[in-house]
Design a protein around this motif. Structure first.
Motif, PDB file in Angstrom:
ATOM      1  N   LEU A 162       0.834  -1.205   0.000  1.00 39.83           N
ATOM      2  CA  LEU A 162       0.000   0.000   0.000  1.00 39.83           C
ATOM      3  C   LEU A 162       0.866   1.251   0.000  1.00 39.83           C
ATOM      4  CD1 LEU A 162      -2.817   1.325   0.247  1.00 39.83           C
ATOM      5  CD2 LEU A 162      -2.564   1.114   2.747  1.00 39.83           C
ATOM      6  N   PHE A 163       0.645   2.121  -0.999  1.00 37.50           N
ATOM      7  CA  PHE A 163       1.354   3.393  -1.053  1.00 37.50           C
ATOM      8  C   PHE A 163       0.802   4.353  -0.010  1.00 37.50           C
ATOM      9  CE2 PHE A 163       3.410   2.728  -5.243  1.00 37.50           C
ATOM     10  CZ  PHE A 163       4.610   3.343  -4.955  1.00 37.50           C
ATOM     11  N   VAL A 164       1.723   5.053   0.678  1.00 38.63           N
ATOM     12  CA  VAL A 164       1.353   6.046   1.678  1.00 38.63           C
ATOM     13  C   VAL A 164       2.165   7.309   1.408  1.00 38.63           C
ATOM     14  CG1 VAL A 164       1.140   6.553   4.134  1.00 38.63           C
ATOM     15  CG2 VAL A 164       1.048   4.174   3.345  1.00 38.63           C
ATOM     16  N   PRO A 165       1.535   8.434   1.029  1.00 37.20           N
ATOM     17  CA  PRO A 165       2.297   9.665   0.808  1.00 37.20           C
ATOM     18  C   PRO A 165       3.021  10.095   2.076  1.00 37.20           C
ATOM     19  CG  PRO A 165       0.060   9.860  -0.063  1.00 37.20           C
ATOM     20  CD  PRO A 165       0.094   8.611   0.760  1.00 37.20           C
ATOM     21  N   ALA A 166       4.305  10.360   1.972  1.00 35.05           N
ATOM     22  CA  ALA A 166       5.074  10.773   3.155  1.00 35.05           C
ATOM     23  C   ALA A 166       4.670  12.153   3.650  1.00 35.05           C
ATOM     24  CB  ALA A 166       6.564  10.744   2.835  1.00 35.05           C
ATOM     25  N   SER A 167       3.919  12.880   2.861  1.00 31.95           N
ATOM     26  CA  SER A 167       3.428  14.209   3.261  1.00 31.95           C
ATOM     27  C   SER A 167       2.111  14.121   4.017  1.00 31.95           C
ATOM     28  CB  SER A 167       3.246  15.087   2.025  1.00 31.95           C
ATOM     29  OG  SER A 167       2.377  14.461   1.085  1.00 31.95           O
ATOM     30  N   ARG A 168       1.632  12.886   4.278  1.00 33.39           N
ATOM     31  CA  ARG A 168       0.344  12.707   4.967  1.00 33.39           C
ATOM     32  C   ARG A 168       0.548  11.911   6.265  1.00 33.39           C
ATOM     33  NH1 ARG A 168      -4.165  12.588   1.704  1.00 33.39           N
ATOM     34  NH2 ARG A 168      -5.289  12.504   3.700  1.00 33.39           N
ATOM     35  N   PRO A 169       1.168  12.516   7.279  1.00 31.93           N
ATOM     36  CA  PRO A 169       1.460  11.768   8.509  1.00 31.93           C
ATOM     37  C   PRO A 169       0.217  11.267   9.226  1.00 31.93           C
ATOM     38  CG  PRO A 169       1.851  14.119   8.820  1.00 31.93           C
ATOM     39  CD  PRO A 169       1.653  13.913   7.358  1.00 31.93           C
ATOM     40  N   GLU A 170      -0.931  11.897   8.962  1.00 36.35           N
ATOM     41  CA  GLU A 170      -2.164  11.437   9.598  1.00 36.35           C
ATOM     42  C   GLU A 170      -2.583  10.047   9.103  1.00 36.35           C
ATOM     43  OE1 GLU A 170      -3.572  13.673   5.881  1.00 36.35           O
ATOM     44  OE2 GLU A 170      -1.929  13.797   7.353  1.00 36.35           O
ATOM     45  N   LEU A 171      -1.959   9.603   7.997  1.00 40.06           N
ATOM     46  CA  LEU A 171      -2.282   8.282   7.442  1.00 40.06           C
ATOM     47  C   LEU A 171      -1.336   7.182   7.917  1.00 40.06           C
ATOM     48  CD1 LEU A 171      -3.026   9.215   3.704  1.00 40.06           C
ATOM     49  CD2 LEU A 171      -4.663   8.963   5.585  1.00 40.06           C
ATOM     50  N   PHE A 172      -0.239   7.551   8.557  1.00 38.93           N
ATOM     51  CA  PHE A 172       0.798   6.573   8.867  1.00 38.93           C
ATOM     52  C   PHE A 172       0.277   5.446   9.765  1.00 38.93           C
ATOM     53  CE2 PHE A 172       4.551   9.801   8.320  1.00 38.93           C
ATOM     54  CZ  PHE A 172       4.219   9.922   6.985  1.00 38.93           C
ATOM     55  N   GLU A 173      -0.332   5.796  10.877  1.00 43.94           N
ATOM     56  CA  GLU A 173      -0.821   4.781  11.812  1.00 43.94           C
ATOM     57  C   GLU A 173      -1.958   3.973  11.203  1.00 43.94           C
ATOM     58  OE1 GLU A 173       0.110   3.550  14.585  1.00 43.94           O
ATOM     59  OE2 GLU A 173       1.731   4.906  15.146  1.00 43.94           O
ATOM     60  N   LYS A 174      -2.828   4.647  10.433  1.00 37.79           N
ATOM     61  CA  LYS A 174      -3.920   3.935   9.771  1.00 37.79           C
ATOM     62  C   LYS A 174      -3.360   2.869   8.829  1.00 37.79           C
ATOM     63  CE  LYS A 174      -7.384   7.644   9.796  1.00 37.79           C
ATOM     64  NZ  LYS A 174      -8.220   8.535   8.937  1.00 37.79           N
ATOM     65  N   ALA A 175      -2.331   3.244   8.079  1.00 38.46           N
ATOM     66  CA  ALA A 175      -1.719   2.291   7.155  1.00 38.46           C
ATOM     67  C   ALA A 175      -1.081   1.133   7.912  1.00 38.46           C
ATOM     68  CB  ALA A 175      -0.684   3.001   6.296  1.00 38.46           C
ATOM     69  N   LEU A 176      -0.456   1.444   9.025  1.00 41.28           N
ATOM     70  CA  LEU A 176       0.198   0.403   9.821  1.00 41.28           C
ATOM     71  C   LEU A 176      -0.820  -0.606  10.344  1.00 41.28           C
ATOM     72  CD1 LEU A 176       3.190  -0.021  10.592  1.00 41.28           C
ATOM     73  CD2 LEU A 176       2.671   1.011  12.800  1.00 41.28           C
ATOM     74  N   ASN A 177      -2.039  -0.161  10.553  1.00 41.39           N
ATOM     75  CA  ASN A 177      -3.092  -1.042  11.054  1.00 41.39           C
ATOM     76  C   ASN A 177      -3.938  -1.644   9.940  1.00 41.39           C
ATOM     77  OD1 ASN A 177      -2.507  -0.675  13.845  1.00 41.39           O
ATOM     78  ND2 ASN A 177      -3.504   1.318  13.777  1.00 41.39           N
ATOM     79  N   SER A 178      -3.560  -1.398   8.694  1.00 43.81           N
ATOM     80  CA  SER A 178      -4.308  -1.928   7.553  1.00 43.81           C
ATOM     81  C   SER A 178      -3.956  -3.391   7.318  1.00 43.81           C
ATOM     82  CB  SER A 178      -3.987  -1.114   6.295  1.00 43.81           C
ATOM     83  OG  SER A 178      -2.718  -1.486   5.776  1.00 43.81           O
TER      84      SER A 178
END
Length: 288
Positions: free
Chosen positions: A5-21
């Motif tokens: 899953l791609f996660v934009p590094a400019s979107r830190p609010e998505l980091f934890e969500k992605a980690l829990n995906s």
């Protein structure tokens, strides 16, 4: 690594969500997903987040796609990736084995202070890169795989991105180039996130050609990739039977359930069992 899953590094609010995906791997993107004026801030906030993780403490493969060697951001991006939590560095816009060797000069300098540097995933996304893909794959043992980039490869050439014959042709070239070096091939992104049937069909094609998994640019694609690239119970049982029978025979070729079995079939069976057993790719891994 069925799904990435791609996660934009400019979107830190998505980091934890992605980690829990449910994605097997996360690819934090410092390249195309980040505007020029946000590059440095994105790098800093990504590095801060990655420093909170430890390799081996969570099941996901952590990847960082950095900016290419021709940019002013490359060196700082590379240095920021030298963390124990990063499994793979994804390097874009490589076109030759010579460029790959130049990359590893910079890589060795940046990695001098880390015990276990990340492995390398190389994007193949230009015509010249595709021509040179086998040499690129074999340029260094720390290269874990080649990743197809059809957007960059097709669009500038006026090649229809979603024409199955076009996609199949390039997938086959990349897969054989990766196979010649004993590294894995990883499939491209599918930008039309509304077309789930199209994503599924392309993932099935990639699976049929021996790709390890498929990129996801939206969370809705993750479940499909996980489903398609998970070996079925029937495949697992077949692989177990092949490997067990191979260990109990003194012959290079033999018949099992009416099928002639030799080294290529045994290697395929072992690959299926390895894919079933692991999610992360590290330097020195060989899935062939």
């Amino acid at each position: 690594m069925k799904s990435k899953l791609f996660v934009p590094a400019s979107r830190p609010e998505l980091f934890e969500k992605a980690l829990n995906s449910p994605a097997d791997a996360l690819s934090f993107d410092l390249e195309d997903a980040v505007l020029e004026q946000h590059k440095e801030q994105a790098r800093r906030q990504l590095a801060d987040f990655l420093q909170t993780l430890e390799r081996g403490t969570q099941p996901k493969t952590i990847i960082v796609r950095i900016n290419d060697m021709s940019t002013s951001w490359f060196s700082d991006d590379l240095q920021a990736c030298m963390l124990e939590s990063v499994d793979l560095i994804n390097i874009p816009k490589i076109e030759s084995a010579e460029q790959m060797q130049d990359f590893f000069v910079a890589f060795d300098k940046a990695a001098s202070a880390i015990d276990k540097p990340p492995a390398i995933l190389v994007n193949i996304e230009t015509p010249l890169a595709l021509v040179n893909a086998a040499g690129i794959a074999a340029a260094d043992r720390r290269i874990a795989g080649l990743q197809l980039g059809l957007g960059d490869l097709f669009e500038p050439q006026g090649i229809h991105r979603y024409e199955p014959a076009n996609v199949h042709h390039v997938m086959m070239q990349l897969r054989l180039a990766a196979g010649s070096a004993g590294v894995y091939a990883y499939d491209t992104a599918y930008a039309d996130i509304r077309n789930m049937d199209g994503y599924r069909q392309e993932a099935q094609l990639a699976r049929s050609l021996g790709f390890l998994g498929k990129t996801c640019i939206h969370p809705s694609q993750v479940a499909i990739a996980n489903e398609i690239f998970t070996p079925s119970q029937e495949e697992i049982e077949w692989a177990q039977k092949i490997v067990e029978s191979a260990g109990n025979t003194a012959h290079g070729a033999y018949v099992l359930d009416g099928q002639m079995i030799d080294v290529p079939f045994i290697n395929k069976a072992k690959m299926i069992l390895r894919q079933t057993a692991k999610t992360s790719i590290h330097p020195g891994d060989n899935i062939e």
